[in-house]
Design a protein around this motif. Structure first.
Motif, PDB file in Angstrom:
ATOM      1  N   ALA A  88     -65.697   2.668-125.390  1.00 58.52           N
ATOM      2  CA  ALA A  88     -66.459   3.116-126.559  1.00 58.52           C
ATOM      3  C   ALA A  88     -67.584   2.134-126.877  1.00 58.52           C
ATOM      4  N   ALA A  89     -67.294   0.845-126.732  1.00 59.62           N
ATOM      5  CA  ALA A  89     -68.321  -0.167-127.008  1.00 59.62           C
ATOM      6  C   ALA A  89     -69.473  -0.062-126.010  1.00 59.62           C
ATOM      7  N   LEU A  90     -69.144   0.087-124.743  1.00 59.37           N
ATOM      8  CA  LEU A  90     -70.196   0.196-123.725  1.00 59.37           C
ATOM      9  C   LEU A  90     -71.022   1.458-123.932  1.00 59.37           C
ATOM     10  N   GLU A  91     -70.364   2.549-124.317  1.00 64.18           N
ATOM     11  CA  GLU A  91     -71.096   3.792-124.574  1.00 64.18           C
ATOM     12  C   GLU A  91     -72.004   3.657-125.787  1.00 64.18           C
ATOM     13  N   THR A  92     -71.589   2.832-126.750  1.00 63.07           N
ATOM     14  CA  THR A  92     -72.408   2.586-127.941  1.00 63.07           C
ATOM     15  C   THR A  92     -73.652   1.777-127.602  1.00 63.07           C
ATOM     16  N   GLY A  93     -73.523   0.877-126.637  1.00 58.99           N
ATOM     17  CA  GLY A  93     -74.668   0.042-126.253  1.00 58.99           C
ATOM     18  C   GLY A  93     -74.358  -1.430-126.128  1.00 58.99           C
ATOM     19  N   TYR A  94     -73.135  -1.842-126.511  1.00 61.40           N
ATOM     20  CA  TYR A  94     -72.756  -3.234-126.286  1.00 61.40           C
ATOM     21  C   TYR A  94     -72.777  -3.527-124.781  1.00 61.40           C
ATOM     22  N   ARG A  95     -73.224  -4.731-124.446  1.00 60.78           N
ATOM     23  CA  ARG A  95     -73.177  -5.156-123.054  1.00 60.78           C
ATOM     24  C   ARG A  95     -72.463  -6.493-122.890  1.00 60.78           C
ATOM     25  N   SER A  96     -72.150  -7.147-123.993  1.00 58.83           N
ATOM     26  CA  SER A  96     -71.411  -8.410-123.962  1.00 58.83           C
ATOM     27  C   SER A  96     -69.987  -8.155-124.441  1.00 58.83           C
ATOM     28  N   ILE A  97     -69.008  -8.483-123.600  1.00 56.07           N
ATOM     29  CA  ILE A  97     -67.592  -8.273-123.913  1.00 56.07           C
ATOM     30  C   ILE A  97     -66.892  -9.617-123.876  1.00 56.07           C
ATOM     31  N   ASP A  98     -66.123  -9.925-124.924  1.00 56.49           N
ATOM     32  CA  ASP A  98     -65.449 -11.213-125.048  1.00 56.49           C
ATOM     33  C   ASP A  98     -63.940 -11.011-125.042  1.00 56.49           C
ATOM     34  N   THR A  99     -63.268 -11.594-124.053  1.00 56.18           N
ATOM     35  CA  THR A  99     -61.813 -11.541-123.970  1.00 56.18           C
ATOM     36  C   THR A  99     -61.276 -12.945-123.748  1.00 56.18           C
ATOM     37  N   ALA A 100     -59.982 -13.065-123.441  1.00 58.19           N
ATOM     38  CA  ALA A 100     -59.357 -14.367-123.197  1.00 58.19           C
ATOM     39  C   ALA A 100     -58.035 -14.130-122.492  1.00 58.19           C
ATOM     40  N   ALA A 101     -57.614 -15.118-121.721  1.00 58.23           N
ATOM     41  CA  ALA A 101     -56.342 -14.994-121.007  1.00 58.23           C
ATOM     42  C   ALA A 101     -55.189 -14.715-121.967  1.00 58.23           C
ATOM     43  N   ILE A 102     -55.166 -15.422-123.106  1.00 58.16           N
ATOM     44  CA  ILE A 102     -54.037 -15.290-124.026  1.00 58.16           C
ATOM     45  C   ILE A 102     -54.006 -13.927-124.709  1.00 58.16           C
TER      46      ILE A 102
END
Length: 276
Positions: free
Chosen positions: A38-52
């Motif tokens: 949904a975020a990518l379809e909205t236009g976000y291109r930066s995604i922030d995740t983490a191992a934990i």
């Protein structure tokens, strides 16, 4: 809104990061793919995740299914505390890369300094190696205080490009942000809405009414005008779109000062000196 209209911040190594990204903290893996899609379809291109977070696999599924060129995406993940140390960091990075299904990440962060364990300098050497090898485009830290940063920089060959910290109107960290500016470290805000704790402030509500925006949009706009990189998270498509719709209005200097007056040392997460 097209992704190209999102401002970028040029990091101290010349890499550009979108100023507005999408975070997946506390999003279960089985919900992450839909949220990131949904975020990518909205236009976000930066995604922030983490191992934990336990959802790198879900992020990777969404990236693979998106069909977007890899060079259009900016992917951040983070080294967890238990994996600090030179060799352990290299192993943890490979595990994250495998879950994401990528051959490199754009930004890799040491998640917490965990000063009592005193391994973050060893981990930083590993990040410097990964950067030299082109496995990561940029190396940074998260939740570091000035003392941690000074110790890290002593003998380092790279300066962190960002420090991702808890930052919102209730916890503005002005001294730390000044420290960042002096050393060309970008400030990235996690929990930018204080998990909703600042959205009931009357002054923010008044601005929201004035601009026909939500309180969350007002707070995100405040972050952007401060120059912060910001990564709001949501699993609700309507909220994901709302958080992206913050580029068609601007707060006045007086309104920026009014938000600045809300600082009260409100932490929603642990203090970096106390988490080990």
């Amino acid at each position: 809104m097209a992704p190209s209209t999102v401002p970028t911040v040029t990091l101290n190594n010349g890499v550009e990061i979108p100023q507005l990204g999408f975070g997946v903290f506390q999003v279960p893996d089985d919900q992450t793919t839909a949220a990131v899609t949904a975020a990518l379809e909205t236009g976000y291109r930066s995604i922030d995740t983490a191992a934990i977070y336990g959802n790198e696999t879900g992020v990777g599924r969404a990236l693979a299914a998106s069909g977007l060129p890899r060079e259009d995406l900016f992917i951040t993940t983070k080294l967890w505390n238990a994996d600090q140390g030179y060799d352990a960091t290299l192993r943890a990075f490979e595990a994250s890369l495998g879950k994401l299904g990528l051959d490199h990440v754009d930004l890799y962060l040491i998640h917490w300094p965990t000063p009592a364990r005193d391994l973050y300098r060893d981990s930083w050497r590993a990040l410097e190696r990964l950067a030299a090898e082109g496995r990561i485009r940029a190396a940074g830290v998260s939740n570091f205080q000035p003392g941690h940063l000074l110790r890290l920089l002593d003998g380092a060959t790279l300066t962190p490009v960002v420090n991702q910290i808890e930052l919102h109107p209730g916890l503005q960290q002005a001294e730390l942000r000044t420290f960042h500016t002096d050393r060309k470290i970008a400030t990235e805000a996690w929990s930018p809405l204080a998990q909703g704790a600042v959205l009931d402030e009357p002054v923010i509500g008044d601005m929201a009414a004035k601009y026909g925006k939500s309180p969350a949009q007002v707070v995100l706009r405040w972050h952007l005008q401060l120059g912060n990189i910001v990564i709001p998270k949501s699993v609700t498509p309507a909220r994901i779109r709302e958080n992206f719709d913050v580029f068609d209005f601007a707060l006045t200097d007086e309104e920026m000062r009014a938000v600045a007056a809300l600082d009260r040392g409100l932490r929603t997460g642990p203090h970096p000196d106390e988490l080990n």
